[in-house]
Write an enzyme that holds these catalytic residues in place. Sequence first.
Site, PDB file in Angstrom:
ATOM      1  N   GLY A 111       0.838  -1.191   0.000  1.00 12.28           N
ATOM      2  CA  GLY A 111       0.000   0.000   0.000  1.00 12.28           C
ATOM      3  C   GLY A 111       0.875   1.243   0.000  1.00 12.28           C
ATOM      4  CG  HIS A 112       4.416   1.280   0.564  1.00 12.20           C
ATOM      5  ND1 HIS A 112       5.481   0.831  -0.157  1.00 12.20           N
ATOM      6  CD2 HIS A 112       4.207   0.371   1.541  1.00 12.20           C
ATOM      7  CE1 HIS A 112       5.915  -0.292   0.382  1.00 12.20           C
ATOM      8  NE2 HIS A 112       5.156  -0.619   1.403  1.00 12.20           N
ATOM      9  CB  SER A 113       4.879   3.975  -4.946  1.00 10.79           C
ATOM     10  OG  SER A 113       4.805   5.366  -4.731  1.00 10.79           O
ATOM     11  NE  ARG A 133       5.362  -1.059  -3.634  1.00 10.31           N
ATOM     12  CZ  ARG A 133       6.649  -1.225  -3.866  1.00 10.31           C
ATOM     13  NH1 ARG A 133       7.331  -2.117  -3.189  1.00 10.31           N
ATOM     14  NH2 ARG A 133       7.272  -0.415  -4.697  1.00 10.31           N
TER      15      ARG A 133
END
Length: 140
Positions: free
Chosen positions: A51-53, A98
Amino acid sequence: MDWTKPAIISLPKICDPRGNLTFVQDGDQVPFHIARAYWIYDVPAGEERGGHSHHDMRQLLIATSGSFSVNLTDGFVTVTHTLNRPFEGLYIPPGIWRTIDNFASGSVCLSLVSMEYDESDYVREFDEFLALAEKKGPVI
Ligand code: TYD
């Protein structure tokens, strides 16, 4: 190999009747110096990780045990890779959002990454990610 895009990388597999062996070493299978490793495990059924890039960090995800799905988006298209082979890695370049889900019980997600931990390299707000992605253009 185009290292600006995510890719499945086949890792060496030394087959042996005593049990198989796979390895990764700097400069061979991955296009970055491996600065850190971490692994996710004991994930309860139905939970999601990621839940981040990242601004700069590159990484290789490996299902050293079990199975899980990695959902990648560049803000334009989304692809899902199911990882369930300890001799395969999913390379993720910077700028890709992702999430990881569908963890089978007992799964271990090993992550080899290009940087020491630095919270300022994370983009954790999806709206912020989309604004950056729009500037960057399609990657996947
Ligand atoms: P986070 O990167 O959000 O986990 P996920 O793999 O689900 O994306 O990390 C969760 C927490 O762990 C967060 O508080 C930061 C901390 N953490 C470290 O301290 N060092 C590390 O190397 C990593 C990967 C995370």
